[in-house]
Design an enzyme around this catalytic site. Structure first.
Site, short mmCIF file in Angstrom:
data_model
loop_
_atom_site.label_atom_id
_atom_site.label_comp_id
_atom_site.label_asym_id
_atom_site.label_seq_id
_atom_site.Cartn_x
_atom_site.Cartn_y
_atom_site.Cartn_z
N SER A 58 -64.39 -19.64 5.39
CA SER A 58 -63.53 -18.96 4.43
C SER A 58 -63.38 -19.71 3.11
O SER A 58 -62.65 -19.25 2.23
CB SER A 58 -62.14 -18.76 5.05
OG SER A 58 -61.55 -19.99 5.39
N LYS A 100 -52.37 -17.49 6.18
CA LYS A 100 -52.78 -17.99 4.87
C LYS A 100 -51.87 -17.48 3.76
O LYS A 100 -51.51 -18.22 2.84
CB LYS A 100 -54.23 -17.59 4.60
CG LYS A 100 -55.24 -18.24 5.55
CD LYS A 100 -56.65 -17.71 5.31
CE LYS A 100 -57.64 -18.36 6.26
NZ LYS A 100 -59.02 -17.86 6.07
#
Length: 821
Positions: A712, A755
């Site tokens: 990511s 996140k």
């Protein structure tokens, strides 16, 4: 007939002091070794010795417990038994100890004690003849004559009254004819029910004639007791007859007027108690057969194991509305988790069984996984039992030990059922992701049968050795990550993610402070759960308590001084200031008139300087820095990516303890930028569109002590390098996440909610995510969505346009979602 020479024991023997029983020649006994002297004897003599003589010990019956470890050697019994140590088994639980299996050889007499430490050693004199082939019994019969025949007659009568179909009884009958007569009194005394006092008398009977005379009354007592027992009891089944028949060999009701007084009745008999338990229990037919078989075939040496085995181990409606209210009261937020739990409970109620997937709560520590399991048990009105699996590396912890082992016990599942006392509790298998693996087996594999709804109705524990139905048990597992859970075990469970609690302040004020209104500065704690917040607030409360206590003390002093000044004379002062009045005033526990305000200055005095300073704007004050978002087992985190360039040979250097996947993302990012350098007018220091021409690039991920891996970070690396080569600053309020391809596509990633919550904690305002992750924004709390704007990107062009003020190119339009999802 050829003569045989007697076998002699060593003249010096180490002494084993035992208080658990009396060992007679020809008998076998297990004894526990846990005192300092006996432990030293086993370690220095048995475990290190190599010869046969090193395994011969002198066993001395000792009335006081040798585990008391007194400094002085206790008085020793004059007569002992030389024994051969057949087996030594050691264990460290609950404390270091050994278990010895010893067989008696012959009697000896202590001449003198040679030394006392580290274990006693004595010079001994052998009292019994120990011949190599003792087959000649004619001499014994001639010497003892009628006494020997009388003893043999009673011994045969006693054995024939027992059930000969039992192997132990049949073997004992054969021993009566094969063994010499002089060995039978000791052997039969150790088998029939006798007290330690009586066994000591037999041990002290050195004369064979005296030994026969003392043993015959014991046999007569057992025979009469057996006759009386068979008359008073009327067994209903053949199995009961056999169980009763074998009882005299272990424990027979005393007859009044015999060698020892009997204050016990039949209800105190262990065998009778076990039989009663078996008859009154509603155990399955298969388990009942195993119980009857065990009680028939068990012998004296394993009776204590049998008793524990039989006695301890063999022998709702749900309101969904009330369940919803209870879960809401106990746990703030976690809507997805509570919804799935309610669905799970509702289905179980309608199906009227628990056959279905096992729920597994996965999330960071301190977010309420264990407490949810406790709430489920409370909702159902069931018993709750937590089984900690962290660090378990032995399959016997799950399946139990076989009863042939010393110190055997059932596994944690069966033991947990015994603890709660019901067969339908809620079991919380805590930290299932931290199971280990060792030479003793794989406990994760042993859990497969426990958690498989198709198999756990017939679970077999090695200790029980009978099938046990676990289908009524509600199993709930917890874990911090699924990465370390074996695939086969993971397949048995339904994973429910429990994200970190961004709304910690609300959680704390609603559930931990009850009636308080508080706003906590998140520069002092930054975690997924509330445990660190709990500790910080505890420190504040302790500091406030000190201030309140000091204020009351000062106020009490002030009240006394005012009162004395009103009197106007010294005599009145002394009269009013009596100890009683002072004590009463001091002990008043009155609340302060003004509330204590805890502001930032008070926090700094109590907790010290803030641990987490907001440094985002300072870190992005120069080109070549971007902010990414990462997922960890403890929740989401923001991650800075820094890049620099220098003259060189086109090398790419990566630091920050990166994994292989993240290194590949870095190579993908530089390759994509090099192929699109002309499009974005990116050049190196020499004005070349080949970004690596005579140029080295260094990419660094700070916090190098933490291992980092995952796909990511691709979009973050691209943005960081684009800032470096363009000389432009990345917006200081932007964070991003997403996987990239060589063609510049942005692919979806996981952990979006964690996140986003991490970015919100850091004070960021814009978040760039892959377009295919837009559906994951629905799980973001409403108050968090109001503070953030989201950009969904399907290609790197859209990412760069959203990361820089005014966009990165003129041709593309930013994909900014102004709707504040």
């Amino acid at each position: 007939m050829s003569s045989v020479s007697p076998i002699q024991i060593p003249s010096r023997l180490p002494l084993l002091l035992t208080h658990e029983g009396v060992l007679l020649p020809g008998s076998t006994m297990r004894t526990s070794v846990d005192s300092a002297r006996n432990l030293q004897l086993v370690r220095n003599r048995l475990l290190k010795g190599t010869s046969l003589q090193s395994t011969i010990l002198g066993v001395i019956p000792n009335t006081p417990d040798p585990a008391s470890d007194t400094q002085d050697l206790p008085p020793l019994h004059r007569i002992g038994t030389a024994a051969l140590a057949v087996q030594v088994v050691g264990s460290n639980w609950p404390k270091p100890h050994y278990t010895l299996l010893i067989t008696g050889l012959c009697r000896f007499q202590i001449v003198q004690v040679l030394k006392e430490k580290p274990y006693p050693v004595a010079e001994v004199e052998q009292l019994d003849r120990l011949e190599e082939f003792p087959n000649d019994t004619c001499k014994t019969r001639e010497e003892l004559g009628e006494l020997s025949e009388q003893f043999y007659k009673y011994a045969v009568q006693l054995v024939e009254m027992l059930d000969m179909s039992v192997p132990a009884v049949a073997k004992l009958r054969r021993l009566l004819d094969s063994l010499p007569r002089e060995a039978l009194p000791d052997i039969l005394t150790s088998i029939i029910r006798t007290s330690n006092k009586e066994k000591l008398q037999i041990l002290d009977a050195v004369s064979l004639e005296e030994r026969f005379k003392m043993t015959i009354p014991l046999l007569v007592r057992q025979i009469e007791g057996l006759k009386l027992l068979q008359k008073t009891r009327k067994p209903k089944q053949d199995d009961d007859k056999r169980v009763i028949a074998i009882r005299p060999i272990r424990r027979v009701t005393h007859i009044p007027g015999t060698l020892e007084d009997d204050d016990e009745d039949e209800d105190n008999d262990d065998i009778v108690m076990l039989e009663k338990k078996i008859r009154t229990s509603s155990m399955p037919e298969q388990a009942h057969k195993v119980c009857v078989k065990e009680i028939k075939s068990s012998f004296t040496s394993k009776f204590h194991v049998l008793k524990l085995f039989l006695l301890d181990y063999l022998t709702d409606r749900l309101d969904i509305r009330a369940a919803r209210i209870l879960l809401d009261n106990d746990h703030y937020a976690m809507e997805k988790l509570k919804k799935r739990v309610l669905e799970y409970l509702a289905v179980r109620q309608l199906k009227n069984n628990l056959k279905g997937p096992i729920l597994c709560f996965v999330g960071p520590p301190g977010v309420g996984k264990t407490s949810v399991g406790r709430s489920v048990a409370k909702t159902l009105g069931r018993e709750f039992h937590r089984i900690a699996l962290g660090g378990v590396c032995d399959q016997s912890d799950i399946r139990g030990h076989r009863r042939t082992y010393v110190g055997s016990m059932p596994g944690r599942i069966i033991n947990g059922l015994k603890t709660v006392g019901v067969n339908n509790p809620v079991f919380l298998l805590d930290e299932v992701d931290k199971l280990g693996k060792s030479l003793q087996g794989d406990p994760a594999a042993a859990l497969l049968e426990v958690l498989d709804p198709e198999q756990n109705h017939n679970f077999t524990d090695h200790y029980l050795n009978v099938a046990f139905d676990l289908s009524q048990v509600l199993f709930i597992a917890t874990a911090n990550t699924t990465a370390t859970i074996p695939a086969a075990l993971l397949d048995r469970m339904e994973i429910i993610q429990v994200p970190g609690l961004q709304e910690q302040q609300h959680t704390w004020s609603c559930h931990l402070l009850q009636k308080s209104n508080i706003f906590f500065d998140d520069r002092y704690t930054r975690e997924a759960g509330v445990r660190s917040l709990d500790r910080k607030f505890g420190a504040i409360c302790r500091a406030v308590a000190v201030k309140v206590a000091e204020g009351q003390h000062k106020e009490a002093k002030l009240d006394r001084s005012d009162a004395t000044e009103g009197e106007g004379c010294k005599e009145h002062i002394l009269e009013d200031a009596k100890p009683e009045s002072i004590s009463d005033t001091t002990d008043l526990a009155l609340p302060p008139e003004m509330p204590i305000l805890i502001d930032f200055h008070a926090l700094k005095d109590i907790l010290g300087p803030p641990m987490y300073e907001m440094e985002v704007s300072q870190r992005l004050s120069q080109p070549g820095v971007a902010i990414g978002l990462a997922w960890t087992p403890l929740g989401g985190e923001i991650m800075f990516v820094e890049a620099s360039r220098m003259d060189g040979e086109g090398q790419l250097t990566l630091t920050g303890q990166l994994g292989d996947i993240m290194k590949e993302s870095a190579h993908l990012a530089i390759s994509w930028l090099r192929s699109n350098a002309k499009k974005y007018q990116l050049t190196n220091a020499f004005g070349s569109f080949d970004l690596l021409d005579n140029t080295d690039i260094h990419l660094h991920f700070p916090a190098g002590a933490v291992m980092k891996d995952g796909p990511s970070a691709g979009v973050t690396i691209v943005t960081c390098l684009a800032s470096l080569f363009s000389g432009r600053l990345v917006r200081s309020d932007v964070a991003m996440t997403g996987e990239i391809t060589l063609r510049g596509l942005v692919l979806p990633v996981g952990g979006i909610k964690d996140k986003v919550l991490a970015a919100h904690r850091a004070g960021l305002k814009r978040i760039i995510i892959p377009r295919r992750n837009e559906k994951d924004l629905e799980g973001i709390p409403g108050n968090v969505r109001q503070d953030l704007s989201f950009v969904t990107a399907s290609c790197l062009d859209e990412v760069l346009d959203a990361a820089f003020d005014g966009g990165f190119t003129v041709k593309t339009t930013p994909g900014l979602l102004n709707s504040k999802l």
